[in-house]
Motif scaffolding. Structure first.
Motif, short mmCIF file in Angstrom:
data_model
loop_
_atom_site.label_atom_id
_atom_site.label_comp_id
_atom_site.label_asym_id
_atom_site.label_seq_id
_atom_site.Cartn_x
_atom_site.Cartn_y
_atom_site.Cartn_z
N ASP A 14 0.83 -1.22 0.00
CA ASP A 14 0.00 0.00 0.00
C ASP A 14 0.86 1.26 0.00
OD1 ASP A 14 -2.30 -1.49 -0.05
OD2 ASP A 14 -2.64 -1.36 2.13
N LEU A 15 1.93 1.25 0.81
CA LEU A 15 2.84 2.41 0.84
C LEU A 15 3.54 2.59 -0.50
CD1 LEU A 15 4.47 2.10 4.38
CD2 LEU A 15 2.92 3.88 3.57
N HIS A 16 3.93 1.47 -1.10
CA HIS A 16 4.59 1.53 -2.41
C HIS A 16 3.64 2.12 -3.46
CE1 HIS A 16 7.32 0.45 -5.59
NE2 HIS A 16 6.34 -0.16 -6.21
N ARG A 17 2.40 1.66 -3.49
CA ARG A 17 1.41 2.20 -4.43
C ARG A 17 1.17 3.68 -4.19
NH1 ARG A 17 -1.88 -1.64 -2.71
NH2 ARG A 17 -1.40 -3.65 -3.58
N ALA A 18 1.06 4.06 -2.92
CA ALA A 18 0.83 5.47 -2.60
C ALA A 18 1.99 6.34 -3.04
CB ALA A 18 0.58 5.64 -1.10
N ALA A 19 3.21 5.84 -2.84
CA ALA A 19 4.39 6.60 -3.26
C ALA A 19 4.45 6.73 -4.77
CB ALA A 19 5.66 5.93 -2.72
N ARG A 20 4.17 5.64 -5.50
CA ARG A 20 4.18 5.70 -6.96
C ARG A 20 3.08 6.62 -7.48
NH1 ARG A 20 6.76 2.25 -10.28
NH2 ARG A 20 4.97 2.20 -11.67
N LEU A 21 1.92 6.58 -6.84
CA LEU A 21 0.83 7.46 -7.24
C LEU A 21 1.19 8.92 -7.00
CD1 LEU A 21 -2.07 7.73 -8.27
CD2 LEU A 21 -2.84 7.54 -5.91
N TRP A 22 1.85 9.22 -5.89
CA TRP A 22 2.27 10.58 -5.60
C TRP A 22 3.29 11.05 -6.64
CZ3 TRP A 22 7.08 12.61 -4.16
CH2 TRP A 22 7.05 13.96 -3.79
#
Length: 79
Positions: A14-22
């Motif tokens: 989830d953190l990885h997806r959030a970082a990539r989305l940001w």
């Protein structure tokens, strides 16, 4: 058989997806800023072109003895 070494795989994903989305959002915003700036430059160039081509063409009908027409300063022949 063995328990996975990473017990928080879902949180990390989830953190990885959030970082990539940001990061993707940041790149899109920067690209849109560039597009907006380029559009402004094109609009200014188009306005300058339209203004330069739609100036009234004034031709002074008086002729010099050499047979060439006389134009006043700043006037165009409407080319």
């Amino acid at each position: 058989m063995f328990a996975p070494l990473d017990m928080h795989h879902e949180k990390r994903a989830d953190l990885h997806r959030a970082a990539r989305l940001w990061l993707l959002h940041d790149r899109v915003v920067k690209r849109l800023d560039k597009v907006d700036h380029s559009a402004d430059v094109v609009e200014m160039a188009a306005a300058a072109f339209v203004e330069s081509t739609h100036r009234p063409a004034i031709f002074v009908a008086s002729f010099r003895p050499g047979g060439k027409p006389e134009t006043a300063a700043g006037w165009t022949l409407g080319l």
